[in-house]
Design a protein around this motif. Structure first.
Motif, PDB file in Angstrom:
ATOM      1  N   VAL A  22       0.887  -1.213   0.122  1.00  0.00           N
ATOM      2  CA  VAL A  22       0.113   0.043  -0.041  1.00  0.00           C
ATOM      3  C   VAL A  22       0.859   1.529  -0.001  1.00  0.00           C
ATOM      4  O   VAL A  22       0.521   2.248  -0.564  1.00  0.00           O
ATOM      5  N   ARG A  23       1.881   1.460   0.805  1.00  0.00           N
ATOM      6  CA  ARG A  23       2.905   2.583   0.992  1.00  0.00           C
ATOM      7  C   ARG A  23       3.324   2.729  -0.465  1.00  0.00           C
ATOM      8  O   ARG A  23       3.407   3.732  -0.737  1.00  0.00           O
ATOM      9  N   GLY A  24       3.697   1.678  -1.056  1.00  0.00           N
ATOM     10  CA  GLY A  24       4.642   1.689  -2.441  1.00  0.00           C
ATOM     11  C   GLY A  24       3.730   2.420  -3.349  1.00  0.00           C
ATOM     12  O   GLY A  24       3.792   3.194  -4.217  1.00  0.00           O
ATOM     13  N   ASN A  25       2.169   2.003  -3.395  1.00  0.00           N
ATOM     14  CA  ASN A  25       1.221   2.250  -4.402  1.00  0.00           C
ATOM     15  C   ASN A  25       1.080   3.749  -4.149  1.00  0.00           C
ATOM     16  O   ASN A  25       0.758   4.499  -4.970  1.00  0.00           O
ATOM     17  N   LEU A  26       0.811   4.006  -2.771  1.00  0.00           N
ATOM     18  CA  LEU A  26       0.498   5.544  -2.428  1.00  0.00           C
ATOM     19  C   LEU A  26       1.528   6.376  -3.148  1.00  0.00           C
ATOM     20  O   LEU A  26       1.183   7.614  -3.599  1.00  0.00           O
ATOM     21  N   ASP A  27       2.774   6.142  -2.877  1.00  0.00           N
ATOM     22  CA  ASP A  27       3.854   6.877  -3.436  1.00  0.00           C
ATOM     23  C   ASP A  27       4.074   7.014  -4.844  1.00  0.00           C
ATOM     24  O   ASP A  27       3.966   8.229  -5.316  1.00  0.00           O
ATOM     25  N   GLU A  28       3.652   5.850  -5.383  1.00  0.00           N
ATOM     26  CA  GLU A  28       3.481   6.105  -6.837  1.00  0.00           C
ATOM     27  C   GLU A  28       2.441   6.925  -7.275  1.00  0.00           C
ATOM     28  O   GLU A  28       2.507   7.877  -8.320  1.00  0.00           O
ATOM     29  N   MET A  29       1.052   7.022  -6.797  1.00  0.00           N
ATOM     30  CA  MET A  29       0.182   7.771  -7.344  1.00  0.00           C
ATOM     31  C   MET A  29       0.329   9.375  -6.939  1.00  0.00           C
ATOM     32  O   MET A  29      -0.061  10.169  -7.418  1.00  0.00           O
ATOM     33  N   LEU A  30       0.918   9.295  -5.498  1.00  0.00           N
ATOM     34  CA  LEU A  30       1.100  10.920  -5.290  1.00  0.00           C
ATOM     35  C   LEU A  30       2.036  11.463  -5.976  1.00  0.00           C
ATOM     36  O   LEU A  30       1.994  12.643  -6.322  1.00  0.00           O
ATOM     37  N   ALA A  31       3.121  10.626  -6.636  1.00  0.00           N
ATOM     38  CA  ALA A  31       4.180  11.194  -7.605  1.00  0.00           C
ATOM     39  C   ALA A  31       3.480  11.434  -9.124  1.00  0.00           C
ATOM     40  O   ALA A  31       3.881  12.299  -9.451  1.00  0.00           O
ATOM     41  N   ASP A  32       2.577  10.863  -9.349  1.00  0.00           N
ATOM     42  CA  ASP A  32       1.622  11.148 -10.650  1.00  0.00           C
ATOM     43  C   ASP A  32       0.995  12.621 -10.371  1.00  0.00           C
ATOM     44  O   ASP A  32       0.884  13.164 -11.476  1.00  0.00           O
ATOM     45  N   PHE A  33       0.831  12.955  -9.393  1.00  0.00           N
ATOM     46  CA  PHE A  33       0.223  14.230  -9.335  1.00  0.00           C
ATOM     47  C   PHE A  33       1.317  15.389  -8.647  1.00  0.00           C
ATOM     48  O   PHE A  33       0.789  16.332  -8.212  1.00  0.00           O
ATOM     49  N   GLY A  34       2.522  14.872  -8.673  1.00  0.00           N
ATOM     50  CA  GLY A  34       3.501  15.851  -8.079  1.00  0.00           C
ATOM     51  C   GLY A  34       3.494  16.197  -6.733  1.00  0.00           C
ATOM     52  O   GLY A  34       4.424  17.243  -6.423  1.00  0.00           O
ATOM     53  N   VAL A  35       2.861  15.450  -6.137  1.00  0.00           N
ATOM     54  CA  VAL A  35       2.765  15.953  -4.594  1.00  0.00           C
ATOM     55  C   VAL A  35       4.158  15.497  -3.837  1.00  0.00           C
ATOM     56  O   VAL A  35       4.607  16.137  -2.700  1.00  0.00           O
ATOM     57  N   ILE A  36       4.584  14.268  -4.276  1.00  0.00           N
ATOM     58  CA  ILE A  36       6.091  13.933  -3.930  1.00  0.00           C
ATOM     59  C   ILE A  36       6.838  13.917  -5.069  1.00  0.00           C
ATOM     60  O   ILE A  36       6.497  13.583  -6.437  1.00  0.00           O
ATOM     61  N   GLU A  37       8.427  13.633  -4.973  1.00  0.00           N
ATOM     62  CA  GLU A  37       8.945  13.282  -5.919  1.00  0.00           C
ATOM     63  C   GLU A  37       9.207  12.132  -6.278  1.00  0.00           C
ATOM     64  O   GLU A  37       9.369  11.125  -5.297  1.00  0.00           O
ATOM     65  N   ARG A  38       8.933  11.730  -7.429  1.00  0.00           N
ATOM     66  CA  ARG A  38       9.329  10.153  -7.870  1.00  0.00           C
ATOM     67  C   ARG A  38      10.631   9.773  -7.662  1.00  0.00           C
ATOM     68  O   ARG A  38      11.498  10.456  -8.203  1.00  0.00           O
ATOM     69  N   GLU A  39      10.856   8.816  -6.983  1.00  0.00           N
ATOM     70  CA  GLU A  39      12.140   8.268  -6.662  1.00  0.00           C
ATOM     71  C   GLU A  39      12.796   7.627  -7.744  1.00  0.00           C
ATOM     72  O   GLU A  39      12.110   7.113  -8.844  1.00  0.00           O
ATOM     73  N   ASN A  40      14.346   7.603  -7.800  1.00  0.00           N
ATOM     74  CA  ASN A  40      14.917   6.996  -8.927  1.00  0.00           C
ATOM     75  C   ASN A  40      14.517   5.402  -8.864  1.00  0.00           C
ATOM     76  O   ASN A  40      14.482   4.818  -7.653  1.00  0.00           O
ATOM     77  N   ARG A  41      14.161   4.980  -9.919  1.00  0.00           N
ATOM     78  CA  ARG A  41      13.722   3.652  -9.920  1.00  0.00           C
ATOM     79  C   ARG A  41      15.032   2.434  -9.229  1.00  0.00           C
ATOM     80  O   ARG A  41      14.403   1.502  -8.476  1.00  0.00           O
TER      81      ARG A  41
END
Length: 225
Positions: free
Chosen positions: A77-96
């Protein structure tokens, strides 16, 4: 009851979405697209995790096996939430590669060749979490890979299998992984190893067409499935 479940789910989402790093600040959302498939998957993970609230009554204490399952749901869940928040620019998308490194800390990975291990480490997987099993996990499985192998040769194979199983036991005790993964290519050796590892360890199997050419994006997606 449905309203209660919805409110409980929203509370869990808010809790799971909090950053582990207090220095990380949420930005104002920008225009983006909802990943509805990932959102649905996240809700399913939460509902599955919610079952432990009821099955563990009244103490809510989980044994080691149930704790691993419960935590794996929350981690997903945590990983999925980070992914979705990054889609809206709320957090920076981490380096893969950094994401893969963090994710791989939850796993013990078994593969079939040393060059596969090198490919995985290049993607960000911690080499300490990878075991190269150059042989199947049961001597009899060698017959499935090489039907012409002499019976005398199986004795040597048996010793190598013992070493591999000892490594799996030692690293499982050392890292206490959430899951054991078999990461292999689409060949007979990988198929045999994956099937036996699933039977013995409950391992999940990730099959790639060409491990040497797989991208970090592709592998990250496989780890999250």
């Amino acid at each position: 009851m449905e309203k209660f479940r919805l409110e409980q789910t929203q509370a869990l989402l808010e809790k799971a979405g909090k950053s582990r790093n207090p220095a990380v600040k949420f930005k104002t959302p920008k225009e983006g697209r909802i990943n509805s498939e990932l959102f649905g998957k996240t809700l399913n993970e939460l509902f599955e995790a919610e079952e432990f609230i009821y099955t563990s009554r009244p103490s809510h204490v989980l044994n080691a096996e149930d704790a691993q399952t419960f935590c794996s749901k929350i981690i997903a869940v945590r990983g999925n939430l980070d992914e979705m928040l990054a889609d809206f620019g709320v957090i920076e998308r981490e380096n893969r590669e950094d994401e893969i490194k963090k994710l791989s800390e939850n796993f013990l990975i078994i593969t079939t060749k040393s060059n596969f291990k090198k490919a995985l480490t290049k993607l960000g997987v911690d080499a300490q979490h990878i075991i190269v099993a150059g042989v199947p996990l049961e001597a009899e499985d060698m017959k499935l890979i090489n039907p012409k192998i002499p019976d005398a040769a199986l004795k040597g194979v048996g010793k190598k299998i013992e070493h591999v199983k000892n490594d799996i036991k030692r690293k499982t005790e050392q890292f206490n992984p959430t899951d054991i993964l078999v990461v292999v290519e689409m060949d007979r050796t990988g198929e045999v190893l994956g099937k036996r590892a699933h039977e013995i360890y409950g391992a999940k199997v990730i099959t790639m067409r060409n491990l040497k050419d797989v991208t970090a994006e592709e592998f990250r997606a496989k780890l999250s499935q």
